[in-house]
Design a protein around this motif. Structure first.
Motif, PDB file in Angstrom:
ATOM      1  N   GLY A  67      42.470  44.319  39.774  1.00 45.96           N
ATOM      2  CA  GLY A  67      41.036  43.332  39.711  1.00 45.96           C
ATOM      3  C   GLY A  67      41.259  42.977  38.305  1.00 45.96           C
ATOM      4  O   GLY A  67      41.534  43.535  37.058  1.00 45.96           O
TER       5      GLY A  67
ATOM      6  N   HIS B 225      35.450  39.537  40.194  1.00 46.61           N
ATOM      7  CA  HIS B 225      33.699  40.096  41.547  1.00 46.61           C
ATOM      8  C   HIS B 225      34.215  39.063  42.979  1.00 46.61           C
ATOM      9  O   HIS B 225      34.110  37.982  43.183  1.00 46.61           O
ATOM     10  CB  HIS B 225      33.227  40.061  40.803  1.00 46.61           C
ATOM     11  CG  HIS B 225      32.061  40.410  42.076  1.00 46.61           C
ATOM     12  ND1 HIS B 225      31.517  42.284  42.712  1.00 46.61           N
ATOM     13  CD2 HIS B 225      30.545  39.622  42.526  1.00 46.61           C
ATOM     14  CE1 HIS B 225      30.591  42.166  43.096  1.00 46.61           C
ATOM     15  NE2 HIS B 225      30.046  40.511  43.231  1.00 46.61           N
ATOM     16  N   THR B 226      34.290  40.244  43.776  1.00 44.96           N
ATOM     17  CA  THR B 226      34.922  39.287  44.975  1.00 44.96           C
ATOM     18  C   THR B 226      33.174  39.679  46.111  1.00 44.96           C
ATOM     19  O   THR B 226      33.048  41.137  45.944  1.00 44.96           O
ATOM     20  CB  THR B 226      35.974  39.509  45.807  1.00 44.96           C
ATOM     21  OG1 THR B 226      36.589  39.287  44.977  1.00 44.96           O
ATOM     22  CG2 THR B 226      36.092  39.313  46.787  1.00 44.96           C
ATOM     23  N   GLU B 227      32.647  39.792  46.933  1.00 39.81           N
ATOM     24  CA  GLU B 227      31.296  39.825  47.880  1.00 39.81           C
ATOM     25  C   GLU B 227      31.959  40.778  48.251  1.00 39.81           C
ATOM     26  O   GLU B 227      31.774  40.146  50.133  1.00 39.81           O
ATOM     27  CB  GLU B 227      30.797  38.716  47.846  1.00 39.81           C
ATOM     28  CG  GLU B 227      30.042  38.269  47.028  1.00 39.81           C
ATOM     29  CD  GLU B 227      28.851  39.260  46.561  1.00 39.81           C
ATOM     30  OE1 GLU B 227      28.942  39.922  47.480  1.00 39.81           O
ATOM     31  OE2 GLU B 227      28.935  38.210  45.486  1.00 39.81           O
TER      32      GLU B 227
ATOM     33  N   ALA C  99      30.837  47.448  46.009  1.00 39.25           N
ATOM     34  CA  ALA C  99      29.446  47.918  44.390  1.00 39.25           C
ATOM     35  C   ALA C  99      28.385  48.238  45.626  1.00 39.25           C
ATOM     36  O   ALA C  99      27.729  49.135  44.866  1.00 39.25           O
ATOM     37  CB  ALA C  99      29.383  46.210  44.003  1.00 39.25           C
TER      38      ALA C  99
ATOM     39  N   ALA D  36      25.220  49.755  40.803  1.00 36.36           N
ATOM     40  CA  ALA D  36      26.134  48.647  40.204  1.00 36.36           C
ATOM     41  C   ALA D  36      24.553  47.837  38.909  1.00 36.36           C
ATOM     42  O   ALA D  36      23.760  47.507  39.418  1.00 36.36           O
ATOM     43  CB  ALA D  36      25.892  47.792  41.143  1.00 36.36           C
TER      44      ALA D  36
ATOM     45  N   PHE E   3      25.064  42.159  39.073  1.00 37.70           N
ATOM     46  CA  PHE E   3      26.985  41.189  38.744  1.00 37.70           C
ATOM     47  C   PHE E   3      25.935  39.890  39.614  1.00 37.70           C
ATOM     48  O   PHE E   3      25.019  39.423  40.556  1.00 37.70           O
ATOM     49  CB  PHE E   3      28.074  41.339  39.926  1.00 37.70           C
ATOM     50  CG  PHE E   3      28.334  42.622  39.395  1.00 37.70           C
ATOM     51  CD1 PHE E   3      29.379  42.298  38.381  1.00 37.70           C
ATOM     52  CD2 PHE E   3      28.649  43.191  40.507  1.00 37.70           C
ATOM     53  CE1 PHE E   3      29.974  43.997  38.684  1.00 37.70           C
ATOM     54  CE2 PHE E   3      29.325  44.578  40.434  1.00 37.70           C
ATOM     55  CZ  PHE E   3      29.869  45.187  38.832  1.00 37.70           C
TER      56      PHE E   3
ATOM     57  N   GLY F  89      29.917  36.732  43.324  1.00 31.97           N
ATOM     58  CA  GLY F  89      31.116  36.882  43.895  1.00 31.97           C
ATOM     59  C   GLY F  89      31.755  35.823  45.000  1.00 31.97           C
ATOM     60  O   GLY F  89      31.775  35.191  44.915  1.00 31.97           O
TER      61      GLY F  89
ATOM     62  N   SER G  14      43.742  36.926  37.027  1.00 33.83           N
ATOM     63  CA  SER G  14      42.506  37.042  37.320  1.00 33.83           C
ATOM     64  C   SER G  14      41.670  35.325  38.119  1.00 33.83           C
ATOM     65  O   SER G  14      41.630  34.386  38.261  1.00 33.83           O
ATOM     66  CB  SER G  14      41.222  37.192  36.508  1.00 33.83           C
ATOM     67  OG  SER G  14      41.186  36.778  35.466  1.00 33.83           O
TER      68      SER G  14
END
Length: 245
Positions: free
Chosen positions: A153, A198-200, A204, A212, A215, A218, A241
């Motif tokens: 990540g 950052h990915t949904e 988190a 968290a 953010f 994501g 990234s």
């Protein structure tokens, strides 16, 4: 590629070790963390591409929900002794493993001074030791030209306050991968470190400890998985990234 050619070892569409493209059709694939936000989508997209997927996860009900996308489903806690070897043994019963994707991972938030020792230990056990144990168990069972993929990540590229321990675990994974890739090259196995932003995935919201930070929106998990699989198929050796747009 003609898999019936007697002079060529079965490589499930791999055109040439290390350098050329990798085809998923018919590939023997092991996905660890297969019930998570990225892992479940890995299983679905790989199955759609024609791969033969062995899926591992801790929750049998969630494994069952993968349906026919996973040819084999193995309920294992990879943190336990011999579990990683058992996962590899199950997949290798179908022949040499062409692709190992490790999508396991946990997160925790909070200042270092506030985190419990138990949480720090869990971060490193799951995010560092499990990938190392999986890689160790899988390497002898990998097909030449195969690939081992772990997801560190974007946090492994630049750590952040309030995520220092989590980021350290991912940076440790990235460091491991950089050296392990050179070792695995002797076996003609490619090792990829994947660092999506950052990915949904909902991870988190399932933190071991802490809340968290806020953010921004994501990335789509499906889009992230598609980018990872494209990198694997194209012969990439690193997926930073910046690969995710």
């Amino acid at each position: 590629i003609d898999h019936s050619a007697p002079s060529r070892r079965r490589t499930c569409g791999i055109m040439a070790p290390m350098a050329a493209t990798f085809a998923f059709a018919g590939a023997n694939v092991l996905v660890a963390g297969a019930t998570g936000g990225l892992g479940s989508r890995m299983v679905a997209q790989l199955a759609q591409a024609g791969a033969l997927v062995t899926a591992t996860g801790r929750d049998q009900a969630r494994l069952d929900a993968l349906g026919a996308d996973a040819r084999q489903k193995v309920s294992l806690d990879l943190r336990l002794p011999n579990a990683c070897a058992q996962a590899v043994e199950t997949a290798a019963a179908n022949g040499p493993i062409d692709l190992l994707i490790n999508a396991t991972g946990v997160v925790a938030f909070g200042m270092v001074s506030d985190l419990t020792i138990d949480t720090m230990e869990e971060l490193f056990l799951t995010n560092v030791f499990v990938p190392i144990m999986l890689s160790q168990a899988a390497l002898p069972a990998m097909a030449q030209g195969g690939a081992i993929v772990n997801i560190s990540g974007v946090i492994a590229e630049q750590n952040l306050p309030g995520m220092a321990s989590y980021g350290a675990s991912k940076a440790a994974l990235r460091s491991f991968q950089q050296a392990f890739a050179r070792e695995a090259r002797r076996n003609k196995v490619r090792v990829l470190d994947v660092r999506p932003p950052h990915t949904e995935t909902g991870l988190a919201d399932r933190a071991l400890e802490g809340d968290a930070p806020k953010f921004g929106p994501g990335l789509s998990p499906d889009a992230v998985v598609a980018t990872i699989l494209k990198a694997i198929s194209s012969g990439a050796k690193d997926v930073p990234s910046t690969s995710f747009g």
